[in-house]
Design a protein around this motif. Structure first.
Motif, mmCIF file in Angstrom:
data_model
loop_
_atom_site.group_PDB
_atom_site.id
_atom_site.type_symbol
_atom_site.label_atom_id
_atom_site.label_comp_id
_atom_site.label_asym_id
_atom_site.label_seq_id
_atom_site.Cartn_x
_atom_site.Cartn_y
_atom_site.Cartn_z
ATOM 1 N N VAL A 1 7.763 6.859 -6.533
ATOM 2 C CA VAL A 1 7.410 5.686 -7.340
ATOM 3 C C VAL A 1 7.067 4.510 -6.435
ATOM 4 N N ARG A 2 7.866 4.306 -5.390
ATOM 5 C CA ARG A 2 7.637 3.183 -4.480
ATOM 6 C C ARG A 2 6.295 3.316 -3.768
ATOM 7 N N VAL A 3 6.008 4.513 -3.259
ATOM 8 C CA VAL A 3 4.755 4.725 -2.538
ATOM 9 C C VAL A 3 3.559 4.596 -3.478
ATOM 10 N N ALA A 4 3.688 5.164 -4.696
ATOM 11 C CA ALA A 4 2.589 5.072 -5.654
ATOM 12 C C ALA A 4 2.306 3.619 -6.022
ATOM 13 N N ASP A 5 3.365 2.831 -6.230
ATOM 14 C CA ASP A 5 3.177 1.413 -6.567
ATOM 15 C C ASP A 5 2.498 0.668 -5.420
ATOM 16 N N ALA A 6 2.960 0.931 -4.202
ATOM 17 C CA ALA A 6 2.362 0.263 -3.045
ATOM 18 C C ALA A 6 0.903 0.684 -2.859
ATOM 19 N N HIS A 7 0.632 1.964 -3.087
ATOM 20 C CA HIS A 7 -0.739 2.453 -2.976
ATOM 21 C C HIS A 7 -1.642 1.770 -3.992
ATOM 22 N N ASN A 8 -1.161 1.649 -5.221
ATOM 23 C CA ASN A 8 -1.947 0.995 -6.263
ATOM 24 C C ASN A 8 -2.158 -0.482 -5.952
ATOM 25 N N ARG A 9 -1.132 -1.145 -5.388
ATOM 26 C CA ARG A 9 -1.289 -2.545 -5.013
ATOM 27 C C ARG A 9 -2.336 -2.691 -3.915
ATOM 28 N N MET A 10 -2.313 -1.760 -2.965
ATOM 29 C CA MET A 10 -3.281 -1.808 -1.889
ATOM 30 C C MET A 10 -4.701 -1.639 -2.426
ATOM 31 N N LEU A 11 -4.887 -0.665 -3.312
ATOM 32 C CA LEU A 11 -6.215 -0.426 -3.867
ATOM 33 C C LEU A 11 -6.694 -1.625 -4.683
ATOM 34 N N ALA A 12 -5.778 -2.194 -5.474
ATOM 35 C CA ALA A 12 -6.150 -3.364 -6.271
ATOM 36 C C ALA A 12 -6.494 -4.546 -5.369
ATOM 37 N N GLY A 13 -5.704 -4.723 -4.314
ATOM 38 C CA GLY A 13 -5.981 -5.808 -3.380
ATOM 39 C C GLY A 13 -7.297 -5.617 -2.650
ATOM 40 N N TRP A 14 -7.587 -4.370 -2.292
ATOM 41 C CA TRP A 14 -8.847 -4.086 -1.604
ATOM 42 C C TRP A 14 -10.039 -4.336 -2.529
ATOM 43 N N ASP A 15 -9.917 -3.899 -3.784
ATOM 44 C CA ASP A 15 -10.990 -4.152 -4.755
ATOM 45 C C ASP A 15 -11.216 -5.647 -4.928
ATOM 46 N N GLN A 16 -10.120 -6.405 -4.996
ATOM 47 C CA GLN A 16 -10.237 -7.851 -5.143
ATOM 48 C C GLN A 16 -10.885 -8.469 -3.907
ATOM 49 N N LEU A 17 -10.514 -7.956 -2.729
ATOM 50 C CA LEU A 17 -11.104 -8.460 -1.499
ATOM 51 C C LEU A 17 -12.609 -8.231 -1.480
ATOM 52 N N VAL A 18 -13.033 -7.029 -1.827
ATOM 53 C CA VAL A 18 -14.464 -6.729 -1.847
ATOM 54 C C VAL A 18 -15.197 -7.600 -2.857
ATOM 55 N N LEU B 1 -5.474 -7.051 7.033
ATOM 56 C CA LEU B 1 -4.900 -6.211 8.079
ATOM 57 C C LEU B 1 -3.452 -5.852 7.757
ATOM 58 N N ALA B 2 -2.685 -6.836 7.300
ATOM 59 C CA ALA B 2 -1.290 -6.591 6.942
ATOM 60 C C ALA B 2 -1.193 -5.655 5.746
ATOM 61 N N LEU B 3 -2.096 -5.825 4.793
ATOM 62 C CA LEU B 3 -2.118 -4.971 3.609
ATOM 63 C C LEU B 3 -2.393 -3.525 3.990
ATOM 64 N N LEU B 4 -3.357 -3.314 4.853
ATOM 65 C CA LEU B 4 -3.711 -1.965 5.286
ATOM 66 C C LEU B 4 -2.585 -1.329 6.104
ATOM 67 N N ALA B 5 -1.925 -2.127 6.926
ATOM 68 C CA ALA B 5 -0.809 -1.605 7.719
ATOM 69 C C ALA B 5 0.339 -1.171 6.818
ATOM 70 N N GLU B 6 0.632 -1.974 5.800
ATOM 71 C CA GLU B 6 1.705 -1.631 4.867
ATOM 72 C C GLU B 6 1.368 -0.339 4.131
ATOM 73 N N TRP B 7 0.123 -0.217 3.684
ATOM 74 C CA TRP B 7 -0.312 0.997 2.985
ATOM 75 C C TRP B 7 -0.140 2.222 3.889
ATOM 76 N N PHE B 8 -0.585 2.114 5.140
ATOM 77 C CA PHE B 8 -0.471 3.249 6.052
ATOM 78 C C PHE B 8 0.991 3.620 6.280
ATOM 79 N N ASP B 9 1.833 2.637 6.547
ATOM 80 C CA ASP B 9 3.230 2.918 6.859
ATOM 81 C C ASP B 9 3.947 3.568 5.690
ATOM 82 N N LEU B 10 3.597 3.175 4.470
ATOM 83 C CA LEU B 10 4.184 3.801 3.298
ATOM 84 C C LEU B 10 3.713 5.248 3.148
ATOM 85 N N LEU B 11 2.433 5.485 3.408
ATOM 86 C CA LEU B 11 1.928 6.860 3.375
ATOM 87 C C LEU B 11 2.619 7.708 4.438
ATOM 88 N N TRP B 12 2.794 7.140 5.620
ATOM 89 C CA TRP B 12 3.411 7.868 6.730
ATOM 90 C C TRP B 12 4.830 8.314 6.376
#
Length: 306
Positions: free
Chosen positions: A79-96, A220-231
């Motif tokens: 649940v934690r990883v899925a939530d973080a992944h979704n936040r990352m994707l939403a943040g990336w979409d907003q950034l673009v 950069l911080a957002l992407l690092a957090e996403w990677f570390d959670l996946l790891w």
């Protein structure tokens, strides 16, 4: 050489060290009086995670069985990883979406640069692998040209931390980087190279035919957090490292033979940094299941490593 046996613990990495130790103490003692349990540092964490229960018959606190405890923790982790992944994707979409329409190839916008030339993207990915000083995070889905490190011969003697996540089935192409092994996931939709928390190259499509060079701190911080959670995710499969398969790498053997000296003296003798020496010493401790240099020397001698 026989592969060294490692200590395992059901809750390792899923709860704090103190909580892990308290859970194991409860399990081996088959419970603990309530007052004694409440006095423990990690009691609240075990209660909040639902890993203990109150036994009304014996009036003691007892741990859940290992299988149930592990299932609960893995469910929470998913649940934690899925939530973080979704936040990352939403943040990336907003950034673009916030990028001005004029941003295109070779154009900078607040630390963001879009690249559309495949050759330039491949060259940039290779350049980013050349000199990490602290961290190298790589996500590789196996599509089109690889963004994996090309030259690994010096990786084992650098103080940088190498972490690679790749598409399952691509292990033969991923290889090992120094003493660090890649991890894999069943499906990866992204390609990324993230260096020293200072710069990242992120594919804007699966094949990486267009990419964004990121130097802005927030993404950069957002992407690092996403990677570390996946790891750390249970869905990311950990493969054996060269260290685990072969027993000890040449640098580990060299450090082990010099462990009667200080970290600084070992670093001077081996030509690596003090932080690298300390990490190798910790690797040796973990492999041997010890906590001191004297114990490491004794255990290593018994295994024929010295």
């Amino acid at each position: 050489m026989a592969r060294p046996r490692q200590r395992t613990s059901t809750l390792a990495g899923l709860v704090s060290t103190a909580a892990e130790e308290l859970y194991n103490k409860l399990r081996f003692a088959r419970g603990m009086r309530h007052a004694q349990f409440e006095a423990q540092e990690a009691a609240l964490e075990l209660k909040n995670r639902g890993l203990v229960r109150w036994d009304e018959t014996s009036e003691v606190v007892k741990p859940l069985d290992e299988a149930t405890a592990l299932r609960l923790l893995l469910d929470d982790e998913h649940v934690r990883v899925a939530d973080a992944h979704n936040r990352m994707l939403a943040g990336w979409d907003q950034l673009v979406s916030l990028l001005p329409e004029s941003v295109g190839p070779q154009t900078d916008s607040d630390g963001l640069r879009v690249l559309t030339d495949a050759g330039q993207i491949a060259d940039k990915a290779a350049d980013l692998h050349s000199g990490p000083r602290r961290y190298l995070r790589v996500v590789e889905n196996g599509e089109s040209s690889s963004w994996l490190p090309g030259d690994r011969k010096h990786a084992g003697r650098t103080s940088a931390q190498y972490r690679i996540i790749h598409q399952a089935g691509q292990l033969q192409n991923a290889g090992h980087v120094g003493d660090f092994a890649p991890r894999s996931r069943t499906r990866i939709t992204a390609k990324m190279v993230h260096v020293d928390d200072a710069v990242a190259l992120v594919a804007l499509d699966r094949a990486g035919t267009s990419a964004m060079l990121v130097e802005a701190p927030a993404p950069l911080a957002l992407l690092a957090e996403w990677f570390d959670l996946l790891w750390a995710s249970p869905s990311t499969v950990r493969h054996q490292s060269a260290l685990e398969v072969d027993g000890l790498s040449p640098l580990h053997r060299e450090v082990l033979s010099l462990m009667d000296r200080s970290d600084a003296a070992i670093a001077h003798q081996t030509g690596v940094s003090v932080s690298t020496v300390r990490r190798r010493v910790k690797d040796i401790y973990d492999l041997l299941g010890v906590h001191t240099r004297f114990a490491a020397g004794t255990a290593a001698a018994k295994r024929g490593w010295l």
